[in-house]
Motif scaffolding. Sequence first.
Motif, short mmCIF file in Angstrom:
data_model
loop_
_atom_site.label_atom_id
_atom_site.label_comp_id
_atom_site.label_asym_id
_atom_site.label_seq_id
_atom_site.Cartn_x
_atom_site.Cartn_y
_atom_site.Cartn_z
N MET A 1 49.29 60.36 41.04
CA MET A 1 48.19 59.43 41.23
C MET A 1 48.62 58.05 40.73
O MET A 1 48.50 57.74 39.55
N VAL A 2 49.11 57.26 41.64
CA VAL A 2 49.60 55.93 41.31
C VAL A 2 48.56 54.90 41.76
O VAL A 2 48.25 54.80 42.95
N PHE A 3 48.02 54.17 40.80
CA PHE A 3 46.99 53.18 41.12
C PHE A 3 47.62 51.89 41.64
O PHE A 3 48.60 51.40 41.07
N SER A 4 47.04 51.38 42.71
CA SER A 4 47.50 50.13 43.31
C SER A 4 46.33 49.16 43.43
O SER A 4 45.17 49.56 43.52
N VAL A 5 46.65 47.88 43.45
CA VAL A 5 45.63 46.85 43.57
C VAL A 5 45.13 46.79 45.02
O VAL A 5 45.92 46.66 45.95
N VAL A 6 43.81 46.87 45.19
CA VAL A 6 43.23 46.73 46.52
C VAL A 6 42.34 45.50 46.63
O VAL A 6 41.87 45.16 47.73
N GLU A 7 42.09 44.83 45.51
CA GLU A 7 41.31 43.59 45.56
C GLU A 7 41.53 42.77 44.31
O GLU A 7 41.65 43.31 43.20
N VAL A 8 41.59 41.45 44.49
CA VAL A 8 41.67 40.50 43.38
C VAL A 8 40.64 39.40 43.64
O VAL A 8 40.57 38.85 44.74
N ASP A 9 39.85 39.09 42.62
CA ASP A 9 38.88 38.01 42.70
C ASP A 9 39.15 37.03 41.57
O ASP A 9 39.31 37.44 40.42
N ALA A 10 39.19 35.75 41.89
CA ALA A 10 39.49 34.72 40.90
C ALA A 10 38.35 33.73 40.82
O ALA A 10 37.77 33.33 41.84
N CYS A 11 38.05 33.29 39.59
CA CYS A 11 36.93 32.40 39.33
C CYS A 11 37.31 31.50 38.15
O CYS A 11 38.27 31.80 37.42
N MET B 1 37.64 24.30 41.54
CA MET B 1 39.02 24.21 41.07
C MET B 1 39.90 23.56 42.13
O MET B 1 39.61 23.66 43.32
N ASP B 2 40.97 22.89 41.69
CA ASP B 2 41.89 22.32 42.67
C ASP B 2 43.32 22.79 42.45
O ASP B 2 44.22 22.39 43.19
N LYS B 3 43.54 23.64 41.47
CA LYS B 3 44.88 24.22 41.25
C LYS B 3 44.72 25.59 40.62
O LYS B 3 43.68 25.93 40.04
N LEU B 4 45.76 26.42 40.75
CA LEU B 4 45.69 27.80 40.26
C LEU B 4 45.52 27.86 38.75
O LEU B 4 44.89 28.79 38.23
N GLU B 5 46.05 26.88 38.05
CA GLU B 5 45.94 26.88 36.59
C GLU B 5 44.50 26.69 36.11
O GLU B 5 44.20 26.88 34.93
N ASP B 6 43.58 26.33 37.02
CA ASP B 6 42.17 26.22 36.66
C ASP B 6 41.49 27.58 36.59
O ASP B 6 40.38 27.70 36.06
N ILE B 7 42.13 28.61 37.14
CA ILE B 7 41.54 29.95 37.15
C ILE B 7 41.49 30.49 35.73
O ILE B 7 42.50 30.54 35.03
N GLY B 8 40.30 30.91 35.31
CA GLY B 8 40.14 31.44 33.96
C GLY B 8 39.75 32.89 33.91
O GLY B 8 39.71 33.50 32.83
N PHE B 9 39.45 33.48 35.07
CA PHE B 9 38.96 34.86 35.09
C PHE B 9 39.43 35.58 36.34
O PHE B 9 39.39 35.02 37.44
N LEU B 10 39.89 36.81 36.17
CA LEU B 10 40.26 37.67 37.30
C LEU B 10 39.50 38.98 37.21
O LEU B 10 39.33 39.56 36.14
N ASN B 11 39.05 39.45 38.37
CA ASN B 11 38.51 40.78 38.54
C ASN B 11 39.47 41.52 39.47
O ASN B 11 39.77 41.02 40.56
N VAL B 12 39.98 42.67 39.05
CA VAL B 12 41.01 43.37 39.83
C VAL B 12 40.56 44.82 40.03
O VAL B 12 40.21 45.50 39.07
#
Length: 264
Positions: free
Chosen positions: A82-92, A111-122
Amino acid sequence: PALPYGTHSLSSSHNKKTKVPHLQCSLSPSSTNMFWLTVCATVGLVSGHAVAHPTAGASDFFGKLIAPLTAKVQAKYGTKSMVFSVVEVDACRFDPFVVRLPSGCMSMEPMDKLEDIGFLNVLYTPGKQTDDECGPSVQATLDVAQGNFTLEYRAGPGGDVMGDVCTPIGVGNATRVTVDTALALATKKAGPFKFYTINFRWILYPCISEPTMVFTVSSAMGTVVVGVDTANVCKTAVTRMYTLPNGTIPALCEQPDRLPDCYH
């Protein structure tokens, strides 16, 4: 009520319904715009610290952030079979459940650049492309600035995530477009924009043939969608013509609302 991760025009066709009879289930938002996770049982919430951060300008911003989470998910819940893989990423910009706003991420400063992202839901599942049901799932969240994370395992008869496309989206896959490249392509072809969210998944929608990164933008454009296999930058969720293995195009996918509308 407004979804914590925001909504846009692609959301109405993607609400999930449980297929488990005689089971009390609840629907909870787990994506930027288009995904509802059916929770039939929740077992264990794990939290921790010291998740590695990406360096500014890294070529795979998501890959570097998510790799440590993936290792923790597999070590905690996975097995050899049972190998878990990412099926969704949400950035805010930050966690919409910590500071609640009327429209979630859509109420935050864009946001105007990736470095502005402070939260991920995976979202992780051990599902494969041929699975009708995804099986158990793990929802991980990451505070990018602090490196704090949570892992939540969800299990239920027949699996918790119903009716979703459980194909791994290829985070860290060198053959697919990274979020860095997707943003660069999108701003080059669609023009400069700021964005509220990024949603990376295989959209459950007719005639979709590849995973996409959806930028919810702060302009009349609404969304800018980048196919991670084709690198097409589009106004629509469909990023290329859908063809069957024999080369034919299903009649449904020739309808005007199922055709790709892309920037050139």
